[in-house]
Design an enzyme around this catalytic site. Structure first.
Site, PDB file in Angstrom:
ATOM      1  N   ARG A 148     -36.672 -34.473   5.073  1.00  0.00           N
ATOM      2  CA  ARG A 148     -35.644 -35.202   5.829  1.00  0.00           C
ATOM      3  C   ARG A 148     -35.476 -34.629   7.237  1.00  0.00           C
ATOM      4  NH1 ARG A 148     -33.494 -35.300   0.349  1.00  0.00           N
ATOM      5  NH2 ARG A 148     -33.302 -33.071   0.633  1.00  0.00           N
ATOM      6  N   ARG A 229     -34.106 -21.699   6.187  1.00  0.00           N
ATOM      7  CA  ARG A 229     -33.598 -20.615   5.350  1.00  0.00           C
ATOM      8  C   ARG A 229     -34.189 -19.293   5.806  1.00  0.00           C
ATOM      9  NH1 ARG A 229     -29.993 -23.128   4.277  1.00  0.00           N
ATOM     10  NH2 ARG A 229     -29.075 -23.708   2.292  1.00  0.00           N
ATOM     11  N   GLU A 258     -27.134 -12.829   5.168  1.00  0.00           N
ATOM     12  CA  GLU A 258     -26.139 -13.408   6.078  1.00  0.00           C
ATOM     13  C   GLU A 258     -24.758 -12.871   5.730  1.00  0.00           C
ATOM     14  OE1 GLU A 258     -26.545 -17.679   6.107  1.00  0.00           O
ATOM     15  OE2 GLU A 258     -28.596 -17.558   6.835  1.00  0.00           O
ATOM     16  N   HIS A 276     -25.735 -19.673  11.208  1.00  0.00           N
ATOM     17  CA  HIS A 276     -25.933 -20.729  10.200  1.00  0.00           C
ATOM     18  C   HIS A 276     -25.064 -21.956  10.518  1.00  0.00           C
ATOM     19  CE1 HIS A 276     -27.337 -21.294   5.791  1.00  0.00           C
ATOM     20  NE2 HIS A 276     -27.211 -22.469   6.374  1.00  0.00           N
ATOM     21  N   ALA A 279     -25.487 -27.262   9.971  1.00  0.00           N
ATOM     22  CA  ALA A 279     -24.727 -28.375   9.387  1.00  0.00           C
ATOM     23  C   ALA A 279     -23.287 -28.396   9.883  1.00  0.00           C
ATOM     24  CB  ALA A 279     -24.742 -28.241   7.876  1.00  0.00           C
TER      25      ALA A 279
HETATM   26  N1  LIG Z   1     -29.259 -24.483   8.895  1.00  0.00           N
HETATM   27  C1  LIG Z   1     -28.543 -25.277   8.144  1.00  0.00           C
HETATM   28  O1  LIG Z   1     -27.330 -25.293   8.198  1.00  0.00           O
HETATM   29  C2  LIG Z   1     -29.226 -26.223   7.213  1.00  0.00           C
HETATM   30  C3  LIG Z   1     -28.681 -27.481   6.976  1.00  0.00           C
HETATM   31  C4  LIG Z   1     -29.342 -28.356   6.136  1.00  0.00           C
HETATM   32  C5  LIG Z   1     -30.515 -27.963   5.513  1.00  0.00           C
HETATM   33  N2  LIG Z   1     -30.996 -26.725   5.729  1.00  0.00           N
HETATM   34  C6  LIG Z   1     -32.259 -26.288   5.125  1.00  0.00           C
HETATM   35  O2  LIG Z   1     -33.319 -26.984   5.747  1.00  0.00           O
HETATM   36  C7  LIG Z   1     -34.427 -27.059   4.857  1.00  0.00           C
HETATM   37  C8  LIG Z   1     -35.001 -28.468   4.848  1.00  0.00           C
HETATM   38  O3  LIG Z   1     -34.034 -29.374   4.394  1.00  0.00           O
HETATM   39  P1  LIG Z   1     -34.419 -30.921   4.140  1.00  0.00           P
HETATM   40  O4  LIG Z   1     -33.157 -31.636   3.865  1.00  0.00           O
HETATM   41  O5  LIG Z   1     -35.326 -31.402   5.192  1.00  0.00           O
HETATM   42  O6  LIG Z   1     -35.233 -30.763   2.782  1.00  0.00           O
HETATM   43  P2  LIG Z   1     -36.332 -31.756   2.188  1.00  0.00           P
HETATM   44  O7  LIG Z   1     -36.401 -31.451   0.741  1.00  0.00           O
HETATM   45  O8  LIG Z   1     -36.054 -33.149   2.608  1.00  0.00           O
HETATM   46  O9  LIG Z   1     -37.681 -31.285   2.886  1.00  0.00           O
HETATM   47  C9  LIG Z   1     -38.339 -30.101   2.577  1.00  0.00           C
HETATM   48  C10 LIG Z   1     -39.820 -30.342   2.789  1.00  0.00           C
HETATM   49  O10 LIG Z   1     -40.496 -29.109   2.634  1.00  0.00           O
HETATM   50  C11 LIG Z   1     -41.736 -29.395   2.027  1.00  0.00           C
HETATM   51  N3  LIG Z   1     -42.295 -28.193   1.433  1.00  0.00           N
HETATM   52  C12 LIG Z   1     -41.996 -27.625   0.233  1.00  0.00           C
HETATM   53  N4  LIG Z   1     -42.774 -26.541   0.042  1.00  0.00           N
HETATM   54  C13 LIG Z   1     -43.573 -26.422   1.128  1.00  0.00           C
HETATM   55  C14 LIG Z   1     -44.573 -25.496   1.509  1.00  0.00           C
HETATM   56  N5  LIG Z   1     -44.930 -24.486   0.704  1.00  0.00           N
HETATM   57  N6  LIG Z   1     -45.177 -25.665   2.709  1.00  0.00           N
HETATM   58  C15 LIG Z   1     -44.824 -26.689   3.522  1.00  0.00           C
HETATM   59  N7  LIG Z   1     -43.906 -27.613   3.205  1.00  0.00           N
HETATM   60  C16 LIG Z   1     -43.268 -27.473   2.015  1.00  0.00           C
HETATM   61  C17 LIG Z   1     -41.400 -30.457   1.004  1.00  0.00           C
HETATM   62  O11 LIG Z   1     -42.552 -31.194   0.625  1.00  0.00           O
HETATM   63  C18 LIG Z   1     -40.416 -31.312   1.764  1.00  0.00           C
HETATM   64  O12 LIG Z   1     -41.062 -32.391   2.413  1.00  0.00           O
HETATM   65  C19 LIG Z   1     -33.911 -26.558   3.528  1.00  0.00           C
HETATM   66  O13 LIG Z   1     -34.263 -25.202   3.392  1.00  0.00           O
HETATM   67  C20 LIG Z   1     -32.408 -26.665   3.671  1.00  0.00           C
HETATM   68  O14 LIG Z   1     -31.739 -25.787   2.819  1.00  0.00           O
HETATM   69  C21 LIG Z   1     -30.402 -25.847   6.594  1.00  0.00           C
HETATM   70  O1  LIG Z   2     -22.715 -25.299   4.215  1.00  0.00           O
HETATM   71  C1  LIG Z   2     -23.270 -25.126   5.302  1.00  0.00           C
HETATM   72  O2  LIG Z   2     -22.710 -25.191   6.387  1.00  0.00           O
HETATM   73  C2  LIG Z   2     -24.776 -24.857   5.318  1.00  0.00           C
HETATM   74  C3  LIG Z   2     -25.531 -25.944   4.669  1.00  0.00           C
HETATM   75  C4  LIG Z   2     -27.017 -25.820   4.758  1.00  0.00           C
HETATM   76  O3  LIG Z   2     -27.483 -24.546   4.734  1.00  0.00           O
HETATM   77  C5  LIG Z   2     -27.662 -26.664   3.709  1.00  0.00           C
HETATM   78  O4  LIG Z   2     -28.622 -26.220   3.078  1.00  0.00           O
HETATM   79  O5  LIG Z   2     -27.232 -27.814   3.541  1.00  0.00           O
END
Ligand SMILES: NC(=O)c1ccc[n+]([C@@H]2O[C@H](COP(=O)([O-])OP(=O)(O)OC[C@H]3O[C@@H](n4cnc5c(N)ncnc54)[C@H](O)[C@@H]3O)[C@@H](O)[C@H]2O)c1
Ligand SMILES: O=C(O)CC[C@@H](O)C(=O)O
Length: 524
Positions: A148, A229, A258, A276, A279
């Site tokens: 996503r 992450r 963290e 962090h 979001a």
């Molecule tokens: N910083 C924040 O506050 C924040 C907010 C939202 C999400 N996140 C993190 O962002 C990341 C992505 O979220 P998302 O919603 O896009 O998830 P998602 O599940 O939609 O996408 C993850 C993608 O990673 C791919 N993947 C899995 N293993 C892999 C590998 N070994 N090599 C390459 N690609 C691989 C999957 O096929 C998938 O397409 C997650 O770790 C989520 O926790 C962080």
């Molecule tokens: O709760 C938050 O602000 C972090 C969320 C984010 O790390 C997630 O994986 O959706």
């Protein structure tokens, strides 16, 4: 009254559906503030601060669902939750845009050195030559993880005139072509990219994905971004590649620990950081809290949830179609388990007729949960049934047949025990209900409900009368009675539905009647 603990800060607007429900009490407190009442909560809503450990799950024996207002569930012991029969759901897309935008903000800040310039001007300096950056236009962006967030980052990168290269082992060719990105191997991406951003979950495979070995394959002067992450980019390796000048700059929103404390990475001028915040927008917080609140509400009302981590996902449409079979299967499992009161090795399920076209995973889990319920002390439900069956050495299989064998639909269950095999067939008839139409080799027709009494005997005159008299003498009323036999004078069965359960003494009396071979109480 249902009690929900919301243990991390969450948008009130998002929680509105729960707060407005008079049957629900929402407690917004940290776990440490409600330690004495943890066993009273039915649901737990968290962001990333609360660690949902096995210990916490043990302290919350009434818990049925954990809702994560966000994507990553790495703060939840999902395996333990599954073992305890607790559903885990998340809010998979409520913060996608915010995190993609944050990634882009970090990318622009990194290559134009905005945080450093900001600090300089605030310190009353005016040093324009110290903050010469590079353009994003024309640069090669490597996106690792094209889900996503990764795909939203790609859209923005293309708008900036960047060349986008993607590595994601699970990305289908068709989807990549549709989106129009260059899909490459990890090595190709590492060799081509001027900027690399990671968007995978943290898994065994992605932990340290950008470590010593892979960082050495990147271009000298590469920029790195991690808004996914902590740990996907190995922090120790990163320090050494910053020290030797190979990496030109890093933007980090997430850390292995963290908060990161006094981490060596924080002392590099070309490392920019946020706590962090991916979001942390008003929109994302409303979105994720709303998604998770709506899902928890649906779950508590017995409706299907669509964003479960440890349950098969069901849409409302599918749920409506399988609901009847789900209930039938549960009852069949309960009956079969009591009939086969011995160790079993295998359960084979055949779906025939219209039910064979449905999503049967959930139906099978329901049957297994019904079967295991009389045998295990702990909670068993659709979440953990398959796992518990495996732990107990019970194999299970599904077969499908287009032919309903005289019925529009049927579920046939065969249980293989150490000494015997038991088979039953059930069907669901619209406006009539669940019927068992085959039981232990006999054609019969009874509703799998209430206090049932199964009697296997020799087909002789007077058997029904004998059983009826004994039950009558002991004030046990017979509500319904179905009989079946293999051949005249051969083996026969009675299935009685009683107004109250039988006690052990009465079972013994019935067992002593000549020509009765088996007496089983079946409580559904
Ligand atoms: N910083 C924040 O506050 C924040 C907010 C939202 C999400 N996140 C993190 O962002 C990341 C992505 O979220 P998302 O919603 O896009 O998830 P998602 O599940 O939609 O996408 C993850 C993608 O990673 C791919 N993947 C899995 N293993 C892999 C590998 N070994 N090599 C390459 N690609 C691989 C999957 O096929 C998938 O397409 C997650 O770790 C989520 O926790 C962080
Ligand atoms: O709760 C938050 O602000 C972090 C969320 C984010 O790390 C997630 O994986 O959706």
């Amino acid at each position: 009254m249902v009690r929900i603990l919301v243990s991390d800060a969450m948008s009130e607007e998002g929680l509105a559906p729960l707060l407005a429900d008079p049957t629900i009490e929402v407690v917004q407190k940290k776990v440490t503030e409600v330690e004495n009442e943890l066993d009273t909560f039915d649901a737990l809503l968290v962001r990333s601060a609360t660690k949902v450990t096995e210990q916490l799950l043990q302290n919350m024996p009434n818990l049925k669902i954990v809702g994560r207002a966000g994507v990553g569930v790495d703060n939840i012991d999902v395996d333990a939750a599954t073992r305890y029969g607790v559903v885990v759901i998340n809010a998979p897309n409520g913060n996608t845009i915010s995190t993609a935008e944050h990634t882009f903000a970090m990318m622009a800040s990194l290559v134009r050195r905005i945080p450093q310039a900001h600090i300089s001007v605030k310190s009353r300096e005016w040093n324009r030559s110290a903050f010469v950056g590079v353009e994003l236009f024309g640069k090669h962006l490597g996106i690792i993880g094209f889900g996503r967030i990764g795909s939203e980052v790609a859209k923005r990168a293309r708008a900036f005139g960047m060349h986008v290269h993607v590595y994601d082992p699970f990305l289908t060719k068709a989807r990549a072509e549709k989106i129009g990105v260059d899909v490459c191997t990890l090595d190709e991406l590492l060799a081509q990219a001027d900027i690399i951003t990671v968007h995978t979950p943290l898994t065994k495979e992605t932990k340290g994905l950008l470590g010593q070995k892979n960082l050495a394959k990147t271009k000298k002067g590469v920029y790195l971004i991690n808004c996914a992450r902590g740990g996907i980019i190995d922090e120790q390796a990163l320090v050494s590649f910053l020290e030797n000048g190979h990496v030109a700059g890093v933007a980090l929103d997430v850390f292995e620990q963290e908060p990161p404390g006094d981490h060596p990475l924080l002392s590099f001028d070309n490392v920019i950081v946020t706590p962090h915040l991916g979001a942390s927008t008003i929109e994302a917080q409303v979105n994720v809290a709303t998604q998770v609140a709506e899902e928890v509400l649906k779950f508590l009302q017995g409706k299907p949830v669509t964003s479960s981590i440890n349950l098969p996902t069901l849409s409302k449409d599918v749920y409506e179609k399988i609901q009847a079979f789900y209930t039938l299967a549960r009852k069949m499992g309960i009956v079969a388990s009591q009939y086969m009161s011995e160790p079993v090795q295998e359960i084979a399920i055949t779906y025939s007729g219209s039910v064979a076209d449905l999503e049967t995973t959930f139906i099978t889990r329901s049957l297994l949960a019904g079967f295991l319920k009389p045998r295990v002390a702990s909670t068993v439900n659709e979440v953990n049934a398959a796992m518990i069956a495996k732990e107990r050495g019970i194999a299970f299989s599904e077969k499908f047949s287009a032919n309903g064998n005289d019925y529009n639909n049927s579920i046939t269950l065969t249980v293989y025990g150490e000494n015997k095999t038991f088979t039953m067939k059930g069907t669901h008839i619209a406006h009539y209900g669940d019927r068992i139409v085959h039981f232990n080799g006999f054609a019969i027709d009874f509703a799998p409900e209430g206090h049932l009494l199964y009697i296997q005997h020799h087909d002789k005159p007077g058997m029904i009368g004998k059983v009826g008299n004994i039950l009558g003498d002991h004030q046990v009323n017979i509500a319904t009675m179905q009989v079946g036999r293999q051949e005249a004078g051969g083996k026969a069965i009675m299935m009685l539905s009683l107004d109250k359960p039988l006690d052990d003494a009465l079972v013994e009396i019935l067992e002593k009647i000549d020509d009765i071979d088996v007496v089983k109480r079946l409580e559904v």
